[in-house]
Design a protein around this motif. Structure first.
Motif, PDB file in Angstrom:
ATOM      1  N   THR A 177       3.534   1.282  -1.830  1.00 40.61           N
ATOM      2  CA  THR A 177       3.817   1.374  -3.267  1.00 40.61           C
ATOM      3  C   THR A 177       2.589   1.933  -3.991  1.00 40.61           C
ATOM      4  N   TRP A 178       1.426   1.565  -3.506  1.00 44.51           N
ATOM      5  CA  TRP A 178       0.188   2.118  -4.083  1.00 44.51           C
ATOM      6  C   TRP A 178       0.187   3.642  -3.929  1.00 44.51           C
TER       7      TRP A 178
ATOM      8  N   PHE B 159       0.822  -1.206   0.000  1.00 49.61           N
ATOM      9  CA  PHE B 159       0.000   0.000   0.000  1.00 49.61           C
ATOM     10  C   PHE B 159       0.858   1.260   0.000  1.00 49.61           C
TER      11      PHE B 159
ATOM     12  N   GLU C 203       2.693   5.536  -3.605  1.00 50.92           N
ATOM     13  CA  GLU C 203       3.710   6.080  -4.512  1.00 50.92           C
ATOM     14  C   GLU C 203       3.146   6.247  -5.917  1.00 50.92           C
ATOM     15  N   ASN C 204       2.371   5.264  -6.346  1.00 51.85           N
ATOM     16  CA  ASN C 204       1.779   5.374  -7.681  1.00 51.85           C
ATOM     17  C   ASN C 204       0.802   6.544  -7.761  1.00 51.85           C
ATOM     18  N   GLN C 205       0.049   6.748  -6.683  1.00 52.72           N
ATOM     19  CA  GLN C 205      -0.873   7.890  -6.643  1.00 52.72           C
ATOM     20  C   GLN C 205      -0.080   9.196  -6.731  1.00 52.72           C
TER      21      GLN C 205
ATOM     22  N   ILE D 298      11.514   4.548  -9.761  1.00 52.19           N
ATOM     23  CA  ILE D 298      10.630   3.902  -8.803  1.00 52.19           C
ATOM     24  C   ILE D 298      10.892   2.397  -8.787  1.00 52.19           C
TER      25      ILE D 298
ATOM     26  N   GLN E 131       9.272   6.572 -13.781  1.00 56.59           N
ATOM     27  CA  GLN E 131       8.976   5.203 -13.361  1.00 56.59           C
ATOM     28  C   GLN E 131      10.105   4.225 -13.676  1.00 56.59           C
TER      29      GLN E 131
ATOM     30  N   THR F 158       2.844   9.604  -8.084  1.00 59.16           N
ATOM     31  CA  THR F 158       3.352   9.751  -9.454  1.00 59.16           C
ATOM     32  C   THR F 158       2.295  10.422 -10.332  1.00 59.16           C
ATOM     33  N   ALA F 159       1.042   9.970 -10.165  1.00 55.55           N
ATOM     34  CA  ALA F 159      -0.045  10.541 -10.960  1.00 55.55           C
ATOM     35  C   ALA F 159      -0.201  12.039 -10.676  1.00 55.55           C
TER      36      ALA F 159
ATOM     37  N   GLU G  29       6.542  10.930 -16.847  1.00 58.07           N
ATOM     38  CA  GLU G  29       6.123   9.689 -16.195  1.00 58.07           C
ATOM     39  C   GLU G  29       7.024   8.515 -16.576  1.00 58.07           C
TER      40      GLU G  29
END
Lengths: 442, 325
Positions: free
Chosen positions: A254-255, A252, A257-259, A289, A285, A261-262, A281
């Motif tokens: 990492t989740w 979560f 982190e993805n948010q 990341i 990535q 990034t967005a 992006e």
């Protein structure tokens, strides 16, 4: 309908990032005295949030590094004192320190209550927080001579305390997605608080800040960059620790982190357009990341070869991202400077992780604080480059010193303007978060 | 005649050699290919440190996935909090180890006054450490038995002949069985055994068998070492439909991400991609402990699905596909 909402929010976010030129004053730089103050507060307040939530999670788990996080949380509070003293003098600073350092103790109360499943202790901790918000908002209203009203201060402090508790409570309940949603929300709220506080201070004593403002588009941009850069660092460090421990909530982080990034992509998009955002992006990535996660895997598998490869990826990322920034800012941020800055950051991340793996927690969090502070240097450098590159958007050129005096304030509250922006920002951030969750659930 | 004398001395010599060898305990090292690893100073930190990496990872399914032993890392995540034991363990009544022809009764034992773990009076019976974990539950269950009695071999005489992969089955009075698979054999000096490792908590379901090994020391009236056979519960074999495919498979820029399947049986994930949305090829294997993502610079040109793979190598059905078509 949902589409409309999304468009509206994008527009709002754009407006936040690029407020109309008319609102800017003539100080077009991102490096004014007022912007510096705001950035200092950005750093200290957001670091406080990261350390407080990290401490509570670690302490709840009886993690061996919990004590060191606590030390750093206290150190962070002490670091605020000189900042306050430089503005309001030693007496007020001492008073500040007493209230602020003391309030960190409550976090321990919550942890103990959760560990022992003790509703009485929980209630006591909640009451103490209530007392703190009362006491601290009174203090803030008094030193700013009402430029930050007591009610607003109290409201925002309450919101912050609730953020911290949300992160912790969801964590304890093993609702990790909610926990990290709260983390991101609470983290970004610290920058809103910083904006409000710095604006109030600057309005109160314009002479100390050479007449500069803390809420110019350039200062907004700088603070935005601060937030994006430092959140990345905080999440990266947390991710790598949780990954190494194979903690339940690793996936979560990492989740989150993805948010992040967005969000970063959206911010780049609002300055440099879709194409620039997509390019960002990809670079962000690929060797970055992912490579950070490869460092964890290498440590877990004790694979030195894999570690070397991951480091090479990170080096490649420094080159690529440095080149991207150099090109995007049209050389206003020279490529080699950018490469160096990015690599310094990667080194901070690696060092913090390595100390953690070696169980040297003092060094871990020394590196953490150093690396965290460095991100605000990146925020400053990057925003300055962008402002120099696009003076029309972030500077404003020929402007009078002040807006004409077209009213006597009878119908409006002076402090309101800032607060409208903050409420607006919070709502925008919250609804964007809401939508992204909705989207993630679909 | 000449030959007879030669024969005589040869035999005599050989017999002497055998006796000398016996006297010096050479046979304990000789007796078949035992997998026992002897560990001195097991309780000292140096052992813990050097030993941990060895056990920390294991490559399975021909090295496709790496499994990290969580017990090697005694950090935050291992703290057991209010964990409910969903599965109920059994009170063992019999133990059977087909590989070394053991079929024996099990009785419950506790802690003796001198602090030692008790053992049954009857050398042909094994003793289950009753204050500890029940077989089938999460934690370390322990069963001990004699290697020999005063007159000859006892129930666990051949325990050192066990090999990795052999099965141990314990059952209760009603015949409910729990089968464990041998992972490793280690021996320790009697007074320097890693009690915490053998009896302490674990987030896996384990059974450890203990018996005596090593030289018999008449001075103390016992054997010098203790042999421990470490085994792990054999989970029932899963079918494809028992394995949960990953959810929330998404493409974000150049990254394919998904939500982990939070089950113990997971070894890792396989990522498949397709250009036409019909024929998919495998492009990556991601171990359980890695970040649940796969980076592909051409992600926008493909559609993807991800599967879960369990430790036996059984693969789940594909996740919902995501991507261009």
């Amino acid at each position: 309908m949902k589409q409309m909402k999304r468009i509206l929010i994008t527009l709002m976010a754009l407006m936040l990032l690029v407020p109309s030129v008319a609102m800017a004053d003539h100080h077009k730089s991102a490096q004014t005295e007022a912007a510096d103050l705001r950035s200092t507060l950005d750093q200290l307040l957001s670091e406080h949030f990261v350390l407080a939530t990290t401490f509570m999670m670690k302490s709840y788990e009886d993690a061996p590094d919990a004590d060191e996080v606590w030390n750093k949380l206290d150190q962070n509070a002490q670091d605020m004192t000189p900042a306050i003293a430089s503005i309001y003098g030693d007496e007020a600073a001492a008073q500040f320190e007493e209230i602020f350092r003391g309030h960190n103790d409550y976090s321990d109360g919550f942890v103990e209550a959760a560990k022992n499943d003790d509703p009485e202790a929980r209630k006591m901790a909640e009451e103490e927080v209530e007392e703190f918000t009362e006491e601290f908002s009174t203090f803030l209203a008094s030193v700013t001579e009402g430029n930050l009203s007591k009610d607003t201060a109290k409201e925002v402090l309450k919101a912050h305390e609730q953020d911290v508790l949300n992160v912790f409570d969801h964590y304890v309940n093993e609702e990790y997605q909610k926990s990290y949603t709260a983390f991101r929300e609470g983290f970004n709220r610290m920058f809103d608080i910083s904006k409000a506080l710095s604006s109030a201070i600057v309005t109160q004593m314009p002479d100390s800040f050479n007449g500069t403002k803390a809420d110019t588009p350039a200062a907004d941009l700088r603070s935005n960059m601060n937030a994006l850069a430092s959140e990345h660092f905080a999440l990266a460090v947390l991710e790598m620790q949780k990954g190494f421990d194979q903690a339940e909530d690793y996936d979560f982080v990492t989740w989150a982190e993805n948010q992040h990034t967005a969000d970063f992509k959206a911010a780049i998009g609002s300055i440099y357009g879709e194409e620039g955002a997509a390019q960002f992006e990809k670079v962000w990535q690929q060797d970055h990341i992912n490579a950070q996660s490869d460092v964890i895997t290498a440590a877990l598998e004790e694979d030195e070869e894999a570690r070397k490869m991951a480091e090479q990826s990170l080096m490649a990322f420094s080159e690529d991202f440095g080149a991207f920034l150099g090109t995007a800012t049209e050389g206003n941020l020279p490529q080699e400077d950018a490469v160096e800055a990015v690599w310094t950051h990667e080194e901070d991340v690696l060092q913090t992780f390595d100390h953690y793996v070696n169980e040297d927690y003092t060094a871990t969090y020394d590196s953490f604080r150093e690396g965290y502070a460095f991100m605000f240097g990146i925020g400053e450098t990057l925003s300055s480059a962008v402002v120099t590159q696009m003076p029309d958007q972030f500077g404003g050129e020929v402007m009078p010193e002040e807006m004409p005096k077209t009213g006597f304030g009878g119908a409006s509250d002076q402090g309101m303007n800032t607060w409208m922006w903050i409420a607006f920002g919070v709502i925008a951030a919250a609804s964007a978060g809401f939508i992204s969750i909705r989207k993630a659930k679909q | 005649m000449k030959l007879d004398w030669k024969m005589y001395f040869t035999i005599l010599g050989l017999t002497a050699l055998v006796m000398v060898a016996y006297e010096f305990n050479a046979f304990t090292f000789w007796k078949d290919d035992s997998e026992v690893v002897r560990i001195e100073n097991a309780t000292q930190a140096s052992y813990q440190e050097t030993d941990v990496p060895e056990d920390q990872k294991e490559e399975i399914l021909d090295g496709e996935f790496t499994v990290i032993n969580k017990n090697g890392n005694m950090r935050s995540a291992d703290v057991v909090k209010n964990q409910k034991q969903e599965e109920t363990g059994i009170t063992p009544a019999t133990i059977s180890i087909p590989a070394i022809d053991v079929e024996a009764a099990v009785e419950s034992v506790g802690i003796l006054d001198n602090g030692q773990m008790g053992v049954p009076e009857d050398p042909q019976k094994a003793g289950w450490f009753e204050p500890g974990t029940e077989p089938g539950s999460t934690g370390n269950s322990v069963i001990a038995g004699h290697v020999d009695s005063r007159t000859g071999p006892a129930v666990f005489y051949d325990l050192d002949q066990l090999e990795k992969g052999d099965e141990i089955t314990v059952s209760d009075e009603n015949g409910e069985e729990k089968t464990y698979v041998v992972e490793k054999l280690e021996s320790y000096p009697m007074d320097d055994s890693p009690i915490e490792t053998i009896f302490g908590s674990s987030d896996e379901k384990r059974l450890n068998l203990i018996t005596c090994t090593g030289e018999f020391l008449s001075s103390i009236g016992g054997h010098a070492d203790r042999l421990v056979v470490y085994s792990k519960l054999k989970e029932p074999t899963q079918n494809q439909e028992d394995i949960q495919p990953p959810s929330n498979v998404q493409i974000q820029g150049t990254m394919i991400t998904w939500h982990a399947v939070r089950e113990d049986y997971v070894a890792g994930y396989r990522v498949y991609r397709s250009q036409d949305g019909e024929t998919f090829e495998k492009v990556a294997s991601i171990s359980k402990h890695e970040r649940k993502s796969y980076t592909d610079s051409e992600a926008s040109d493909y559609s993807y699905y991800v599967t879960t793979v369990n430790e036996e190598g059984t693969e789940s059905m594909p996740s919902d596909p995501t991507g261009t078509k």
